[in-house]
Design a protein around this motif. Sequence first.
Motif, PDB file in Angstrom:
ATOM      1  N   ALA A  68       0.823  -1.205   0.000  1.00  0.00           N
ATOM      2  CA  ALA A  68       0.000   0.000   0.000  1.00  0.00           C
ATOM      3  C   ALA A  68       0.858   1.256   0.000  1.00  0.00           C
ATOM      4  CB  ALA A  68      -0.927  -0.011   1.218  1.00  0.00           C
ATOM      5  N   LEU A  69       1.944   1.239   0.768  1.00  0.00           N
ATOM      6  CA  LEU A  69       2.856   2.386   0.748  1.00  0.00           C
ATOM      7  C   LEU A  69       3.466   2.574  -0.637  1.00  0.00           C
ATOM      8  CD1 LEU A  69       4.806   2.032   4.136  1.00  0.00           C
ATOM      9  CD2 LEU A  69       2.946   3.608   3.587  1.00  0.00           C
TER      10      LEU A  69
ATOM     11  N   ASN B 215       3.140   5.865  -5.857  1.00  0.00           N
ATOM     12  CA  ASN B 215       2.843   5.933  -7.294  1.00  0.00           C
ATOM     13  C   ASN B 215       1.528   6.644  -7.594  1.00  0.00           C
ATOM     14  OD1 ASN B 215       5.192   4.470  -7.817  1.00  0.00           O
ATOM     15  ND2 ASN B 215       4.132   2.510  -7.685  1.00  0.00           N
ATOM     16  N   ARG B 216       0.889   7.315  -6.596  1.00  0.00           N
ATOM     17  CA  ARG B 216      -0.381   8.051  -6.733  1.00  0.00           C
ATOM     18  C   ARG B 216      -1.536   7.143  -7.115  1.00  0.00           C
ATOM     19  NH1 ARG B 216       2.012  12.005  -4.095  1.00  0.00           N
ATOM     20  NH2 ARG B 216       3.790  12.884  -5.216  1.00  0.00           N
TER      21      ARG B 216
ATOM     22  N   LEU C  30      -5.869   2.029  -0.995  1.00  0.00           N
ATOM     23  CA  LEU C  30      -6.972   1.863  -0.051  1.00  0.00           C
ATOM     24  C   LEU C  30      -7.404   0.399   0.035  1.00  0.00           C
ATOM     25  CD1 LEU C  30      -9.065   3.175   1.802  1.00  0.00           C
ATOM     26  CD2 LEU C  30     -10.489   3.586  -0.211  1.00  0.00           C
ATOM     27  N   ALA C  31      -7.445  -0.288  -1.109  1.00  0.00           N
ATOM     28  CA  ALA C  31      -7.835  -1.704  -1.109  1.00  0.00           C
ATOM     29  C   ALA C  31      -6.798  -2.552  -0.362  1.00  0.00           C
ATOM     30  CB  ALA C  31      -7.985  -2.191  -2.549  1.00  0.00           C
ATOM     31  N   LEU C  32      -5.526  -2.240  -0.525  1.00  0.00           N
ATOM     32  CA  LEU C  32      -4.485  -3.003   0.165  1.00  0.00           C
ATOM     33  C   LEU C  32      -4.511  -2.742   1.667  1.00  0.00           C
ATOM     34  CD1 LEU C  32      -1.588  -2.551  -2.402  1.00  0.00           C
ATOM     35  CD2 LEU C  32      -2.639  -4.711  -1.750  1.00  0.00           C
ATOM     36  N   TYR C  33      -4.795  -1.513   2.068  1.00  0.00           N
ATOM     37  CA  TYR C  33      -4.938  -1.228   3.502  1.00  0.00           C
ATOM     38  C   TYR C  33      -6.091  -2.036   4.100  1.00  0.00           C
ATOM     39  CZ  TYR C  33      -1.565   2.621   3.644  1.00  0.00           C
ATOM     40  OH  TYR C  33      -0.413   3.361   3.634  1.00  0.00           O
TER      41      TYR C  33
ATOM     42  N   ALA D 288      -5.700   8.519   4.927  1.00  0.00           N
ATOM     43  CA  ALA D 288      -5.032   9.387   3.958  1.00  0.00           C
ATOM     44  C   ALA D 288      -5.331   8.967   2.530  1.00  0.00           C
ATOM     45  CB  ALA D 288      -3.525   9.372   4.208  1.00  0.00           C
ATOM     46  N   ALA D 289      -5.293   7.668   2.266  1.00  0.00           N
ATOM     47  CA  ALA D 289      -5.582   7.184   0.913  1.00  0.00           C
ATOM     48  C   ALA D 289      -7.035   7.442   0.532  1.00  0.00           C
ATOM     49  CB  ALA D 289      -5.264   5.697   0.816  1.00  0.00           C
ATOM     50  N   HIS D 290      -7.952   7.284   1.497  1.00  0.00           N
ATOM     51  CA  HIS D 290      -9.375   7.519   1.218  1.00  0.00           C
ATOM     52  C   HIS D 290      -9.625   8.988   0.882  1.00  0.00           C
ATOM     53  CE1 HIS D 290     -13.589   6.642   1.193  1.00  0.00           C
ATOM     54  NE2 HIS D 290     -13.855   7.513   2.180  1.00  0.00           N
ATOM     55  N   ALA D 291      -9.002   9.906   1.624  1.00  0.00           N
ATOM     56  CA  ALA D 291      -9.186  11.327   1.365  1.00  0.00           C
ATOM     57  C   ALA D 291      -8.621  11.721   0.003  1.00  0.00           C
ATOM     58  CB  ALA D 291      -8.511  12.138   2.469  1.00  0.00           C
TER      59      ALA D 291
END
Length: 609
Positions: free
Chosen positions: A446-447, A452-453, A459-462, A505-508
């Motif tokens: 996920a990181l 890579n934007r 989000l799916a990996l988190y 953070a990824a969701h936002a």
Amino acid sequence: MTETKSNDSESVSTTQQQLGAKNAVSSNTILLDTDSSKSPESIYTVPLLKLIKEAQQQHGLRHGDYQRYRTYCSSRLHRLRKVLHFPQGDRKGFKKREVTLDNLKDEKFVYLPLIQAERAWAYAMQLKQESNTEPRKKFHLVARLRKAVSHTMHLEYICQSPLCDARTKLEAQAYSSWMQGTLFFELQEWKQASEKLVLSQTIYEKLASALNEDEQILYKQRVEELNPNLRYCAYNIGDSSAQQDLLNMRSKGGKSELDALIAQTREKQAASLLEVTWRGRTVPVRLEKIRVFLLAYQGLDASLGKANDCDAKFSAYETILLDCKEAIQSLKEDLAAVAKTKVDVQPSQLGSQPYLLSYLTFLRATLTIDRNLLMVDLFQKNFAAYQSGESKKVAKPQEGVKLYEAMVQLSGELQQLQGIDNDKEFQNDLELLTKVFKAFRCYYMALTCQGNRQWAEALALYQRAETYINQSEGKKLGDSEFTKYSRVGQDLAHLRSLVNSGKCAAHAQNILGVEDINAAMSGLSVRSKKSLCLRLDEFVEDVSLTSATPNVIKLPPTMAPVPCKPLFFDLALNHISFPSLAENMENKKSTGAGITGFVKGLWGWGGKK
């Protein structure tokens, strides 16, 4: 073999006695002459150890090239004899000439037996390297060492002359004792080898204490070089603590010759290791390589405990994994050879040797996981320091993905081992350990996606990592083989907090739909960049109007589109029907008939104007 050793030791002692008798007669004769003569005008000081060490480092031994060093010794001998006018014969034939106390007119005469001993020793070490593939060369090796010993004993006799000072005499004695100890070591005469090496070490220690700081370094290094051989001799004589001393020396110094000594020590101990017990079943150990590896595995914890840094631990793991790989390969070859001679029969229980193969595969996998966990600890420290800005060394999350991916694959291999398919506790712990590794792998993946934007993928990996954490958190490893990995399960709480923050953070960022927020914000500005002529009806505070380069109008002006002359197309013509002119055409033809009309029409006159 015993008879050969006794014959070799007898021949060495005979050589020593012959040289001693010869030197004694010569010394008596020389003493009578020197008593009647005057005292020598000059005393020779020859630093033997310094001379040979410099020559070795400059002519091949820095890289272990003994053949090059031997060639150098031969050339050096030829040059010395030519300079000293001390040739061995002439064009007619060879005539051997040795250095004696009578012709010791220059200190360079001491170099002759020294270089001869070095040449013979270098040839012996070259043969020792080649004897790994050609065992017959060991006999030639011993013969060369005997030749080197005879030269060193002759050197020691020459240096006892009153022309040489005390330092030269001690160095010659230490060098001779070292060469004799090396010969006895190759002959496996451990007691005599230990006595000679101890004598040489003692002399070098005394010399080091009497010299200045710059010259002490070389002699102290020589003392340290003798320690492994002395401890190995002590072990063969009966000192059981010598093996551990050798292991400690390797962890500190890392010398290649120590590995050979340790391997020989383990081979002797391996004779007592005849069986191994794993998960309640005892199987015999027949192959020598497997016994040596199992002995090394037993001492791994002690080696890791005494390692000072991560590099030493990594070196210990690499060594034991290489031994394990060789043991597995030898067992597979043995099983393949047995399979060709036996008829295929399906036994009710897995055979002892295939079960031993499963055990070795299990050890290889767990050792690799242990090494990877050590690498993960080092990576996490570097990654945290890089994110906080404390370190400039780049640490990418892809490294964590690779490490945990390897551990997931190793866990899958362990689940497919033969002989433990029905062991439920073993399988359950492996499944739990696999989920823990997958949780960490998803987090670092996920990181990587965030870098890579790729916000949706991150989000799916988190979310997948959170699923694995929920399935693993709170459970404990019950099997004794996996209790050492309990620390990995305890890190799940910290991993959960990291996953939650990264998920938010990824969701936002996914909702905003902006790939690079910083770049988008940097493009916004409250000041207008239009020139004054384009915003005459707007008031904007522009400081540049009062500066030397006011933004009034842009010159040259930008290109702007202008209207052009239109093009007209007569589209109605195609839809108009014109009246017939056939009648007018017939009337025109009827007028102007006859010769007059013909002439008018031909010459173009007389027509209507």
